[in-house]
Design an enzyme around this catalytic site. Structure first.
Site, PDB file in Angstrom:
ATOM      1  CE  LYS A  22      18.625  12.198  46.518  1.00  0.00           C
ATOM      2  NZ  LYS A  22      19.729  11.689  47.344  1.00  0.00           N
ATOM      3  CG  ASN A  23      18.287  12.745  50.892  1.00  0.00           C
ATOM      4  OD1 ASN A  23      18.645  12.031  49.961  1.00  0.00           O
ATOM      5  ND2 ASN A  23      18.842  13.918  51.147  1.00  0.00           N
ATOM      6  CB  CYS A 117      30.876  11.594  47.674  1.00  0.00           C
ATOM      7  SG  CYS A 117      30.103  12.858  48.629  1.00  0.00           S
ATOM      8  NE  ARG A 122      28.464  12.916  52.733  1.00  0.00           N
ATOM      9  CZ  ARG A 122      27.490  12.907  51.818  1.00  0.00           C
ATOM     10  NH1 ARG A 122      27.771  13.164  50.565  1.00  0.00           N
ATOM     11  NH2 ARG A 122      26.246  12.646  52.146  1.00  0.00           N
ATOM     12  CG  ASP A 305      21.240  18.273  50.302  1.00  0.00           C
ATOM     13  OD1 ASP A 305      22.484  18.288  50.322  1.00  0.00           O
ATOM     14  OD2 ASP A 305      20.570  17.253  50.585  1.00  0.00           O
ATOM     15  NE  ARG A 397      23.573   9.661  42.801  1.00  0.00           N
ATOM     16  CZ  ARG A 397      24.552   9.529  43.667  1.00  0.00           C
ATOM     17  NH1 ARG A 397      25.781   9.810  43.305  1.00  0.00           N
ATOM     18  NH2 ARG A 397      24.321   9.120  44.884  1.00  0.00           N
TER      19      ARG A 397
HETATM   20  C1  UD1 Z   1      22.358  13.633  54.414  1.00  0.00           C
HETATM   21  C2  UD1 Z   1      21.744  13.787  53.042  1.00  0.00           C
HETATM   22  C3  UD1 Z   1      22.513  14.815  52.243  1.00  0.00           C
HETATM   23  C4  UD1 Z   1      22.611  16.113  53.008  1.00  0.00           C
HETATM   24  C5  UD1 Z   1      23.146  15.893  54.410  1.00  0.00           C
HETATM   25  C6  UD1 Z   1      23.099  17.128  55.283  1.00  0.00           C
HETATM   26  C7  UD1 Z   1      20.851  11.600  52.616  1.00  0.00           C
HETATM   27  C8  UD1 Z   1      20.941  10.355  51.812  1.00  0.00           C
HETATM   28  N1  UD1 Z   1      21.796  12.505  52.371  1.00  0.00           N
HETATM   29  O1  UD1 Z   1      23.691  13.145  54.220  1.00  0.00           O
HETATM   30  O2  UD1 Z   1      21.835  15.014  51.010  1.00  0.00           O
HETATM   31  O3  UD1 Z   1      23.484  16.988  52.330  1.00  0.00           O
HETATM   32  O4  UD1 Z   1      22.371  14.887  55.087  1.00  0.00           O
HETATM   33  O5  UD1 Z   1      21.813  17.598  55.392  1.00  0.00           O
HETATM   34  O6  UD1 Z   1      19.949  11.787  53.416  1.00  0.00           O
HETATM   35  N2  UD1 Z   1      29.578  13.529  60.007  1.00  0.00           N
HETATM   36  C9  UD1 Z   1      30.606  13.057  60.800  1.00  0.00           C
HETATM   37  N3  UD1 Z   1      30.533  11.757  61.240  1.00  0.00           N
HETATM   38  C10 UD1 Z   1      29.499  10.928  60.923  1.00  0.00           C
HETATM   39  C11 UD1 Z   1      28.467  11.412  60.106  1.00  0.00           C
HETATM   40  C12 UD1 Z   1      28.538  12.727  59.663  1.00  0.00           C
HETATM   41  O7  UD1 Z   1      31.546  13.774  61.109  1.00  0.00           O
HETATM   42  O8  UD1 Z   1      29.502   9.772  61.359  1.00  0.00           O
HETATM   43  C13 UD1 Z   1      29.614  14.926  59.528  1.00  0.00           C
HETATM   44  C14 UD1 Z   1      29.654  15.050  58.006  1.00  0.00           C
HETATM   45  O9  UD1 Z   1      30.988  14.999  57.506  1.00  0.00           O
HETATM   46  C15 UD1 Z   1      29.013  16.392  57.783  1.00  0.00           C
HETATM   47  C16 UD1 Z   1      27.973  16.474  58.905  1.00  0.00           C
HETATM   48  O10 UD1 Z   1      28.374  15.516  59.873  1.00  0.00           O
HETATM   49  O11 UD1 Z   1      29.952  17.431  57.984  1.00  0.00           O
HETATM   50  C17 UD1 Z   1      26.555  16.181  58.465  1.00  0.00           C
HETATM   51  O12 UD1 Z   1      26.527  14.988  57.734  1.00  0.00           O
HETATM   52  P1  UD1 Z   1      25.231  14.045  57.708  1.00  0.00           P
HETATM   53  O13 UD1 Z   1      24.067  14.791  58.276  1.00  0.00           O
HETATM   54  O14 UD1 Z   1      25.582  12.730  58.303  1.00  0.00           O
HETATM   55  O15 UD1 Z   1      24.988  13.848  56.163  1.00  0.00           O
HETATM   56  P2  UD1 Z   1      24.482  12.536  55.457  1.00  0.00           P
HETATM   57  O16 UD1 Z   1      23.522  11.810  56.323  1.00  0.00           O
HETATM   58  O17 UD1 Z   1      25.650  11.803  54.898  1.00  0.00           O
END
Ligand code: UD1
Length: 430
Positions: A22-23, A117, A122, A305, A397
């Site tokens: 999915k991701n 969320c 996030r 996850d 989802r």
């Molecule tokens: C993606 C996955 C989600 C998974 C996560 C971690 C998708 C659609 N979702 O979410 O299922 O749980 O990776 O493997 O692919 N962070 C910041 N600043 C940013 C971005 C992230 O501080 O600009 C922090 C987040 O709060 C979190 C960490 O970085 O603590 C990792 O987040 P991230 O890898 O970005 O997760 P997603 O891409 O949102």
């Protein structure tokens, strides 16, 4: 409101086919609009998140033709708007991948700002930092991110945190910037590599995905391609822990065993047998599982996850396990639900101490989010008696035909939406 009703106690046994990730698919679908030629994407999971994103893509004018449940053709030539509404972002955060895709292609994008969320706050500061470094003006106005550039120019960018979303989003924009972009401290998840491979198959020049440094030489145009999404490592891991928790014997088919190594390692540690084949993994649990400790980390560490799925399993292992959640702050809500089924848990900050119990007893519980919802179903399958899982919209989802796949392994589970259906199930299983 649909619910799952489960009669626990059956070990899961058999083979289960895993769908596309999915991701990975979410980012690939967004990237598909970057070409003006027709792109065909296969091995898509038929789940709600994907369908919402396809609506968002059609909503900005791209051609979206669903060839079958798992295949879609997209042509980005007709895109007339670069504005993604809050409705889509609210339903599915990953619509924000259209920011990188639209900015890369049209040098302008307007996307509603995603909020927090269920699993925590996030931030997307790293995405925005990347776009700004490439030369975009990025403003937040009236709940929207507005990113615009006369031109995007390659840059050396060092991410402050390892983020899957920021790595993919900035990589997409940089794919159509001028010159060389070097991204450091990037995420190495298999879906980051899959998106890079997809973009390369459209003519992008991206090297190093899967390592700490990604080098992107921008190109002016992306062309047609046909691409098959990688298997979903989280769906696979969910069935692997379901086998462990129910003392079953399950072979997950159509997987890349390398992507499952962190999960496999933990299953071996707690006493399961794990057999790897070229594109399948078999998990056998004969009971008597032992506690362990686990800390969630970016890939190749143990995935956040998969934290609820291992948590449910550890709650049935002998001894005291400790889970440290280092990615998202609010990912232990399912443990409160699990306690209602008899689990012995204590949560302090980002760590949970779990004292294994011999059995869960079925109860009515609520899915707090996607993966936690799946984990509570595993708990129900391992429990004595009847479990009802509410709010399964979260599970839908991200898991395709979840209950059907579980039933094919011998689970007694039904999707119900009325009291009458619940009574019918009870009569059938009593
Ligand atoms: C993606 C996955 C989600 C998974 C996560 C971690 C998708 C659609 N979702 O979410 O299922 O749980 O990776 O493997 O692919 N962070 C910041 N600043 C940013 C971005 C992230 O501080 O600009 C922090 C987040 O709060 C979190 C960490 O970085 O603590 C990792 O987040 P991230 O890898 O970005 O997760 P997603 O891409 O949102």
């Amino acid at each position: 409101m649909e619910q799952y009703i489960i009669k626990g106690g059956n070990p899961l046994v058999g083979e289960v086919e895993i769908g596309g990730a999915k991701n990975a698919a979410l980012a690939i679908l967004a990237a598909a609009i970057m070409s003006d030629e027709t792109v065909m994407i296969d091995n898509l999971p038929d789940v709600n998140d994907i369908n919402v994103l396809l609506d968002a893509i059609a909503g900005i004018g791209a051609m979206v033709h669903r060839v079958d449940r798992h295949t879609v053709k997209i042509n980005g030539k007709g895109v007339t708007s670069v504005d993604i509404e809050y409705d889509y972002i609210k339903k599915i955060r990953a619509s924000y991948y259209l920011l990188g895709a639209l900015l890369g292609k049209y040098k302008r994008a307007e996307v509603a700002l995603p909020g927090g969320c269920n699993i925590g706050s996030r931030p997307i500061d790293q995405h925005l930092k990347g776009f700004r470094a490439l030369g975009a003006d990025v403003e937040i106005e009236h709940g929207k991110i507005i990113a615009e550039a006369a031109k995007l120019v390659g840059k050396h960018i060092y991410f402050d945190v390892v983020s899957v979303g920021a790595t993919i989003n900035v990589m997409m924009a940089a794919a159509m910037a001028e010159g060389l972009t070097i991204l450091e401290n990037v995420a190495k998840e298999p879906h980051v590599v899959d998106v890079a491979n997809f973009l390369n198959s459209m003519g992008a020049n991206i090297r190093g995905a899967g390592t700490d440094v990604i080098r992107i030489r921008g190109v002016q145009k992306l062309h047609r391609t046909e691409y098959s999404v990688i298997p979903d490592q989280i769906e696979a891991g969910t069935f692997m822990f379901a086998a462990a928790a129910t003392q079953g014997d399950v072979t997950v088919m159509n997987v890349i065993p390398k992507h499952l190594e962190a999960t496999t390692a933990k299953l071996l540690e707690i006493g399961c047998e794990v057999e790897e084949f070229d594109d399948a993994v078999r998990v056998v649990s004969k009971g008597g599982l032992k506690c362990t400790h686990v800390k969630t980390l970016p890939y190749p560490g143990f995935p956040t996850d998969m934290q609820p799925q291992i948590g449910v399993t550890l709650a049935l292992c002998e001894g005291t396990s400790i889970i440290t959640e280092s990615i998202f702050e609010n990912r232990f809500k399912y443990l409160d639900e699990l306690a209602r089924m008899g689990a012995n848990v204590k949560i302090e900050g980002n760590s949970a101490t779990i004292e294994g119990v011999e059995k869960f007893s079925g109860a009515r519980v609520s899915a707090p989010d996607l993966r936690a919802g799946a984990a509570l179903c595993i708990a129900g399958l391992a429990a004595e008696g009847i479990t009802i899982v509410d709010d399964i919209v979260y599970i839908q989802r991200g898991y395709e035909r979840f209950e059907e796949k579980l039933r094919s392994l011998g689970a007694v589970i039904e999707k119900v939406s009325t009291e009458k259906e619940i009574r019918k199930f009870m009569l059938k299983v009593s």
